[in-house]
Design a protein around this motif. Sequence first.
Motif, short mmCIF file in Angstrom:
data_model
loop_
_atom_site.label_atom_id
_atom_site.label_comp_id
_atom_site.label_asym_id
_atom_site.label_seq_id
_atom_site.Cartn_x
_atom_site.Cartn_y
_atom_site.Cartn_z
N UNK A 170 0.81 -1.22 0.00
CA UNK A 170 0.00 0.00 0.00
C UNK A 170 0.84 1.27 0.00
N UNK A 171 2.06 1.21 0.54
CA UNK A 171 2.91 2.41 0.55
C UNK A 171 3.29 2.83 -0.87
N UNK A 172 3.36 1.87 -1.81
CA UNK A 172 3.61 2.23 -3.20
C UNK A 172 2.40 2.96 -3.76
N UNK A 173 1.22 2.47 -3.42
CA UNK A 173 -0.01 3.08 -3.94
C UNK A 173 -0.24 4.48 -3.39
N UNK A 174 0.20 4.72 -2.15
CA UNK A 174 0.03 6.05 -1.55
C UNK A 174 1.28 6.91 -1.68
N UNK A 175 2.38 6.32 -2.17
CA UNK A 175 3.68 7.00 -2.23
C UNK A 175 4.01 7.62 -0.87
N UNK A 176 3.98 6.76 0.13
CA UNK A 176 4.28 7.17 1.49
C UNK A 176 5.21 6.14 2.11
N UNK A 177 5.70 6.43 3.33
CA UNK A 177 6.59 5.48 3.99
C UNK A 177 7.85 5.25 3.17
N UNK A 178 8.28 4.00 3.10
CA UNK A 178 9.51 3.68 2.35
C UNK A 178 9.19 3.19 0.95
N UNK A 179 8.29 3.91 0.26
CA UNK A 179 7.81 3.46 -1.05
C UNK A 179 8.93 3.38 -2.09
N UNK A 180 9.95 4.23 -1.98
CA UNK A 180 11.03 4.17 -2.96
C UNK A 180 11.80 2.85 -2.85
#
Length: 393
Positions: free
Chosen positions: A69-79
């Motif tokens: 989900x962090x990729x979908x929200x571009x939050x947290x450690x998404x990179x």
Amino acid sequence: MQESWRWFGPSDSISLEKIKQAGATHIVTSMHDIPTGDIWPETEVIARNEKIKASGLCWNVVESIPLHNDIKTRSGNYLELIENYKESIRSVGKAGIPAVCYNFMPVVDWTRTNLSYRMPNSSQALRFELTDFAAYDVYMLKRQGAELDYTQAVLEKAKSRFSEMGEQEQLLLEKNIIAGLPGGEGSYTRESIKVAIEQFIALGTEGLRHNLIEFLKAVVPVAEQSGVKLCIHPDDPPFSLFGLPRVVSTAEDVRKILTAVDSAANGITLCAGSYGARCDNDLVAMAEEFGPRIYFVHLRNVKREEDGSFYESDHLDGDNDMVGLINALLKEERRRKQAGESLVSIPMRPDHGHLMADEEKSEGVKPGYSYMGRLRGLAELRGVIHALKHLNT
């Protein structure tokens, strides 16, 4: 078309031997034991592929490499998570698997309210009932502003329905909706799902679409280099749940995805049951328009109801023109062959199947993934394919 079967790995009660007996020649599977966001090690993917090859079958589609989900929200450690995803694509490519199906659904994956809907012939099907979903959303989850997402008629039915539910029925409904279905990603508690919902609602439709496109810009070049086709699965169902944004529900959504990252490695999974749950999606027209970028097909049928509810019907007995759709896909295969393209045959699988006969008494049968129901579906679809090929020769 490549007759394929979804296999849930070595722990699946349906063995590779049984899959061969069903007549399938290809396997659609994933590395289910690897946590979402972690890298798929090349050695493990190759070992799984060798196991499938040893059975006389071929692994043709990864379904799926789940997106955190962090990729979908571009939050947290998404990179970091995107870099991990790239490595997993490379591992798939090195193993020689040509396609990866994935989805970008926010919070909940494919969603049903009833996993044992009784059909006229006494088999059991999957069903999405809008009244029951609204009853859960408004009166159990008590999501803020939920009542604004439903018509007054639906709210009145939902209130009446909820008042009739006993505690066990309420808990079963909640389990069906938020506890995670086969092939889906994870599960939630009542409180944790509220937090996730609020995050995605704040993001909005265009925000979610932007994040999808940014993800594709990052990973599609890796897929190109690895010889892998990415094929996004539609939202299921293809309309908003819990007020969440949806960005893979219509033909226009597909156009935006394919145009934004115009690469042969950026394609779609044409799930007939998902797109077909909307009466304004013309599946035959979509197959004709997007044919060159269709790398995987789920052949599943539904019976739609006026309020948005639906149930999964027999493969050849629903509101979707399955014969017309298969004919359009075979036409696309002929085009590819005439053009001398390397990827000619489109992988397909019978998606979901009714629970029937002795399997009703069996433990561990995954909802929608019974052996006999899918065997029947594959046989019916195979008959249509053979008949159409004969007519077109």
